[in-house]
Motif scaffolding. Structure first.
Motif, PDB file in Angstrom:
ATOM      1  N   VAL A 231      48.066  36.809  21.125  1.00  0.00           N
ATOM      2  CA  VAL A 231      48.769  35.949  20.189  1.00  0.00           C
ATOM      3  C   VAL A 231      50.245  36.313  20.104  1.00  0.00           C
ATOM      4  N   ASP A 232      50.563  37.602  20.192  1.00  0.00           N
ATOM      5  CA  ASP A 232      51.967  38.010  20.124  1.00  0.00           C
ATOM      6  C   ASP A 232      52.688  37.865  21.459  1.00  0.00           C
ATOM      7  N   GLY A 233      51.970  37.447  22.519  1.00  0.00           N
ATOM      8  CA  GLY A 233      52.590  37.220  23.814  1.00  0.00           C
ATOM      9  C   GLY A 233      52.970  38.477  24.563  1.00  0.00           C
ATOM     10  N   GLN A 234      52.469  39.647  24.134  1.00  0.00           N
ATOM     11  CA  GLN A 234      52.841  40.907  24.767  1.00  0.00           C
ATOM     12  C   GLN A 234      51.838  41.367  25.813  1.00  0.00           C
ATOM     13  N   TRP A 235      50.655  40.760  25.843  1.00  0.00           N
ATOM     14  CA  TRP A 235      49.626  41.118  26.814  1.00  0.00           C
ATOM     15  C   TRP A 235      49.199  39.868  27.570  1.00  0.00           C
ATOM     16  N   ALA A 236      48.846  40.050  28.827  1.00  0.00           N
ATOM     17  CA  ALA A 236      48.373  38.937  29.642  1.00  0.00           C
ATOM     18  C   ALA A 236      47.225  39.417  30.520  1.00  0.00           C
ATOM     19  N   MET A 237      46.325  38.509  30.852  1.00  0.00           N
ATOM     20  CA  MET A 237      45.216  38.824  31.750  1.00  0.00           C
ATOM     21  C   MET A 237      44.963  37.616  32.638  1.00  0.00           C
ATOM     22  N   ILE A 238      44.724  37.890  33.917  1.00  0.00           N
ATOM     23  CA  ILE A 238      44.419  36.846  34.887  1.00  0.00           C
ATOM     24  C   ILE A 238      43.339  37.360  35.826  1.00  0.00           C
ATOM     25  N   ALA A 239      42.370  36.527  36.128  1.00  0.00           N
ATOM     26  CA  ALA A 239      41.299  36.898  37.059  1.00  0.00           C
ATOM     27  C   ALA A 239      41.704  36.511  38.475  1.00  0.00           C
ATOM     28  N   VAL A 240      41.455  37.421  39.419  1.00  0.00           N
ATOM     29  CA  VAL A 240      41.789  37.197  40.827  1.00  0.00           C
ATOM     30  C   VAL A 240      40.554  37.490  41.664  1.00  0.00           C
ATOM     31  N   ALA A 241      40.261  36.596  42.591  1.00  0.00           N
ATOM     32  CA  ALA A 241      39.178  36.815  43.558  1.00  0.00           C
ATOM     33  C   ALA A 241      39.802  36.881  44.943  1.00  0.00           C
ATOM     34  N   TRP A 242      39.647  38.037  45.605  1.00  0.00           N
ATOM     35  CA  TRP A 242      40.218  38.238  46.941  1.00  0.00           C
ATOM     36  C   TRP A 242      39.137  37.957  47.979  1.00  0.00           C
ATOM     37  N   ASP A 243      39.322  36.892  48.716  1.00  0.00           N
ATOM     38  CA  ASP A 243      38.353  36.467  49.716  1.00  0.00           C
ATOM     39  C   ASP A 243      38.905  36.748  51.116  1.00  0.00           C
ATOM     40  N   SER A 244      38.023  36.768  52.096  1.00  0.00           N
ATOM     41  CA  SER A 244      38.427  36.884  53.493  1.00  0.00           C
ATOM     42  C   SER A 244      38.040  35.603  54.213  1.00  0.00           C
ATOM     43  N   CYS A 245      38.516  35.449  55.423  1.00  0.00           N
ATOM     44  CA  CYS A 245      38.193  34.237  56.166  1.00  0.00           C
ATOM     45  C   CYS A 245      36.690  34.135  56.415  1.00  0.00           C
ATOM     46  N   SER A 246      36.061  35.256  56.637  1.00  0.00           N
ATOM     47  CA  SER A 246      34.615  35.239  56.885  1.00  0.00           C
ATOM     48  C   SER A 246      33.822  34.890  55.634  1.00  0.00           C
ATOM     49  N   GLY A 247      34.371  35.208  54.453  1.00  0.00           N
ATOM     50  CA  GLY A 247      33.702  34.867  53.209  1.00  0.00           C
ATOM     51  C   GLY A 247      32.450  35.665  52.933  1.00  0.00           C
ATOM     52  N   ASP A 248      32.277  36.815  53.620  1.00  0.00           N
ATOM     53  CA  ASP A 248      31.063  37.600  53.426  1.00  0.00           C
ATOM     54  C   ASP A 248      31.025  38.290  52.069  1.00  0.00           C
ATOM     55  N   PHE A 249      32.180  38.709  51.592  1.00  0.00           N
ATOM     56  CA  PHE A 249      32.219  39.477  50.347  1.00  0.00           C
ATOM     57  C   PHE A 249      33.562  39.245  49.692  1.00  0.00           C
ATOM     58  N   VAL A 250      33.554  39.067  48.387  1.00  0.00           N
ATOM     59  CA  VAL A 250      34.762  38.771  47.628  1.00  0.00           C
ATOM     60  C   VAL A 250      34.957  39.850  46.566  1.00  0.00           C
ATOM     61  N   TYR A 251      36.135  40.465  46.563  1.00  0.00           N
ATOM     62  CA  TYR A 251      36.456  41.418  45.507  1.00  0.00           C
ATOM     63  C   TYR A 251      37.063  40.673  44.333  1.00  0.00           C
ATOM     64  N   ARG A 252      36.552  40.962  43.160  1.00  0.00           N
ATOM     65  CA  ARG A 252      37.041  40.310  41.949  1.00  0.00           C
ATOM     66  C   ARG A 252      37.637  41.357  41.024  1.00  0.00           C
ATOM     67  N   GLU A 253      38.738  41.005  40.379  1.00  0.00           N
ATOM     68  CA  GLU A 253      39.366  41.922  39.440  1.00  0.00           C
ATOM     69  C   GLU A 253      40.108  41.141  38.365  1.00  0.00           C
ATOM     70  N   LEU A 254      40.354  41.814  37.252  1.00  0.00           N
ATOM     71  CA  LEU A 254      41.172  41.273  36.180  1.00  0.00           C
ATOM     72  C   LEU A 254      42.495  42.016  36.193  1.00  0.00           C
ATOM     73  N   VAL A 255      43.568  41.311  36.473  1.00  0.00           N
ATOM     74  CA  VAL A 255      44.900  41.902  36.457  1.00  0.00           C
ATOM     75  C   VAL A 255      45.415  41.850  35.025  1.00  0.00           C
ATOM     76  N   VAL A 256      45.819  43.000  34.510  1.00  0.00           N
ATOM     77  CA  VAL A 256      46.289  43.124  33.128  1.00  0.00           C
ATOM     78  C   VAL A 256      47.778  43.425  33.151  1.00  0.00           C
ATOM     79  N   LEU A 257      48.537  42.667  32.381  1.00  0.00           N
ATOM     80  CA  LEU A 257      49.985  42.841  32.296  1.00  0.00           C
ATOM     81  C   LEU A 257      50.382  43.081  30.849  1.00  0.00           C
TER      82      LEU A 257
END
Length: 289
Positions: A231-257
């Motif tokens: 609410v105070d605009g001082q924290w941010a969070m975004i979800a990122v999914a890192w995929d490869s061309c093969s698509g066998d496995f995807v790493y997921r993380e929450l980037v916190v700023l």
């Protein structure tokens, strides 16, 4: 012949008219009272319910997305033997209340190397032009990700108030990402773009060398969500999914700023178990204990 039928006098007619007027006024007053109660009910619910999701400004959205793709994937893709990390077992419906601002200084948790908006994006990173929404019943999105807890259990790394705030932001990501939206042009500045049709064409070619370039097997494809803010605009969070061309496995993380010294500073991310594509759905990767 004399007319013996009853004819009310003038006073009687006036009394009847006033009674009708009084009855009509009472009915109108009751309707107005009911309308007032119905209009106040959403305000009562808003007062006792959770605070609204803060999506920030267009500039805040673009900056958070741009910094997320400059974080680099947490591990090389594709992994040989992925080592999952335990995640919080509770559901998002049981998110504890959290302060919307924190006076705790957090710069001692920041990584030493901070990404800058002016940093070049690696040549092997492609950013998907549409955000990746969360799955919900009735969704018509071509791809979506299941809702899953990625914030790790409370430990000595985070004070309780900041840990609760991270849980709150994670919960806000779901309603903020019910449908795909275009990634802002400002967030894509300096990055290579990819759409679902282009990625599908690469996979149909087997991710091998083509006339347009070398092998694409180890390229990284970043799926972003819309970021959310405290609410105070001082924290941010975004979800990122890192995929490869093969698509066998995807790493997921929450980037916190966190807003520090007039700019966004990256905090240690919340990294989940990863995931696998099941048709159009990105599901958490499960394993046997």
């Amino acid at each position: 012949m004399t007319d013996t039928s009853f004819k009310p006098g003038r006073d009687c007619q006036q009394r009847i008219a006033w009674r009708r007027i009084a009855s009509l006024a009472a009915a109108l007053s009751a309707l107005a009272l009911m309308a007032g109660i119905c209009s106040l009910r959403p305000r009562w619910q808003q007062a006792i319910g959770p605070p609204p999701v803060n999506l920030g400004t267009a500039q805040m959205q673009a900056e958070a997305m741009a910094l997320a793709i400059r974080q680099r994937p947490p591990f090389p893709l594709p992994p040989a033997l992925p080592q999952p990390t335990p995640v919080l077992p509770t559901s998002l419906s049981a998110v504890p209340s959290a302060p919307q601002t924190s006076s705790t200084r957090v710069d001692r948790w920041c990584p030493q190397e901070q990404p800058q908006l002016t940093d070049p994006v690696a040549e092997d990173i492609y950013v998907m032009e549409q955000t990746l929404p969360y799955c919900w019943p009735g969704s018509s999105a071509s791809t979506c990700q299941e809702v899953d807890d990625l914030v790790l259990p409370l430990d000595d790394r985070w004070p309780p108030d900041i840990h609760a705030l991270r849980l709150r932001l994670q919960a806000d990501l779901v309603p903020a990402n019910r449908r795909p939206t275009p990634v802002p042009v400002a967030a894509l500045a300096g990055a290579q773009r990819m759409d679902s049709a282009g990625l599908r064409a690469l996979r149909e070619q087997g991710c091998g060398a083509t006339e347009h370039g070398p092998t694409r097997t180890y390229d990284h494809f970043a799926y972003l969500t819309r970021p959310v803010f405290s609410v105070d605009g001082q924290w941010a969070m975004i979800a990122v999914a890192w995929d490869s061309c093969s698509g066998d496995f995807v790493y997921r993380e929450l980037v916190v700023l966190h807003r520090e010294q007039g700019r966004w500073m990256a905090e240690p991310p919340e990294r989940g178990l990863g995931g696998v594509w099941d048709g159009r759905v990105l599901r958490p990767w499960t394993y046997n204990h």
